[in-house]
Design a protein around this motif. Structure first.
Motif, PDB file in Angstrom:
ATOM      1  N   ILE A 161       0.888 -10.336 -15.620  1.00 39.09           N
ATOM      2  CA  ILE A 161       0.150  -9.925 -14.425  1.00 39.09           C
ATOM      3  C   ILE A 161       1.086  -9.071 -13.579  1.00 39.09           C
ATOM      4  CG2 ILE A 161      -1.066 -10.720 -12.351  1.00 39.09           C
ATOM      5  CD1 ILE A 161      -1.511 -13.386 -13.818  1.00 39.09           C
ATOM      6  N   PRO A 162       0.638  -7.871 -13.182  1.00 39.57           N
ATOM      7  CA  PRO A 162       1.501  -7.031 -12.334  1.00 39.57           C
ATOM      8  C   PRO A 162       1.911  -7.760 -11.051  1.00 39.57           C
ATOM      9  CG  PRO A 162      -0.390  -5.784 -13.114  1.00 39.57           C
ATOM     10  CD  PRO A 162      -0.627  -7.214 -13.488  1.00 39.57           C
ATOM     11  N   LEU A 163       3.167  -7.606 -10.683  1.00 40.87           N
ATOM     12  CA  LEU A 163       3.711  -8.280  -9.504  1.00 40.87           C
ATOM     13  C   LEU A 163       2.926  -7.930  -8.245  1.00 40.87           C
ATOM     14  CD1 LEU A 163       5.922 -10.069  -8.303  1.00 40.87           C
ATOM     15  CD2 LEU A 163       7.312  -8.021  -8.018  1.00 40.87           C
ATOM     16  N   VAL A 164       2.521  -6.686  -8.118  1.00 45.43           N
ATOM     17  CA  VAL A 164       1.788  -6.272  -6.919  1.00 45.43           C
ATOM     18  C   VAL A 164       0.467  -7.039  -6.797  1.00 45.43           C
ATOM     19  CG1 VAL A 164       0.478  -4.306  -7.832  1.00 45.43           C
ATOM     20  CG2 VAL A 164       1.337  -4.242  -5.513  1.00 45.43           C
ATOM     21  N   ARG A 166       0.821  -1.214   0.000  1.00 43.45           N
ATOM     22  CA  ARG A 166       0.000   0.000   0.000  1.00 43.45           C
ATOM     23  C   ARG A 166       0.852   1.261   0.000  1.00 43.45           C
ATOM     24  NH1 ARG A 166      -4.395  -1.167   4.741  1.00 43.45           N
ATOM     25  NH2 ARG A 166      -4.860  -3.329   4.190  1.00 43.45           N
ATOM     26  N   ALA A 167       1.966   1.227   0.736  1.00 44.33           N
ATOM     27  CA  ALA A 167       2.755   2.435   0.955  1.00 44.33           C
ATOM     28  C   ALA A 167       3.698   2.772  -0.196  1.00 44.33           C
ATOM     29  CB  ALA A 167       3.561   2.286   2.246  1.00 44.33           C
ATOM     30  N   LEU A 168       4.219   1.781  -0.869  1.00 43.34           N
ATOM     31  CA  LEU A 168       5.221   2.023  -1.899  1.00 43.34           C
ATOM     32  C   LEU A 168       4.606   2.028  -3.288  1.00 43.34           C
ATOM     33  CD1 LEU A 168       8.041  -0.300  -0.544  1.00 43.34           C
ATOM     34  CD2 LEU A 168       7.804   2.157  -0.214  1.00 43.34           C
ATOM     35  N   GLU A 169       5.250   2.738  -4.181  1.00 44.71           N
ATOM     36  CA  GLU A 169       4.841   2.747  -5.584  1.00 44.71           C
ATOM     37  C   GLU A 169       5.074   1.347  -6.153  1.00 44.71           C
ATOM     38  OE1 GLU A 169       3.169   4.518  -8.780  1.00 44.71           O
ATOM     39  OE2 GLU A 169       3.582   5.532  -6.901  1.00 44.71           O
TER      40      GLU A 169
END
Length: 73
Positions: free
Chosen positions: A57-60, A45-48
């Motif tokens: 698929i995005p890693l996040v 949540r905190a980091l870009e």
């Protein structure tokens, strides 16, 4: 020949306060907050989010579920 200096031998357990003496009384230290109070996915949540994709698929997005499972959400 150099002069010999006489040194008294003191047991180690009697010398501990010579090496470490806290500046704050240990009774005044506050306990740290419970780690369970912090959300497991706080870093996500905190980091870009990084521009990394795994099989398109995005890693996040891949990490979000395992992070939440750590906290039992």
């Amino acid at each position: 020949m150099e002069p010999t200096i006489a040194i008294d031998d003191v047991p180690f357990d009697e010398r501990l306060n010579d090496f470490y003496s806290p500046s704050v009384s240990l009774n005044r230290l506050r306990p740290r907050p419970d780690a369970a109070a912090v959300p497991a996915d706080l870093l996500l949540r905190a980091l870009e989010p990084p521009p990394v994709k795994v099989r398109h698929i995005p890693l996040v997005d891949l990490l979000r579920k395992p992070y939440r499972e750590l906290s039992g959400d």
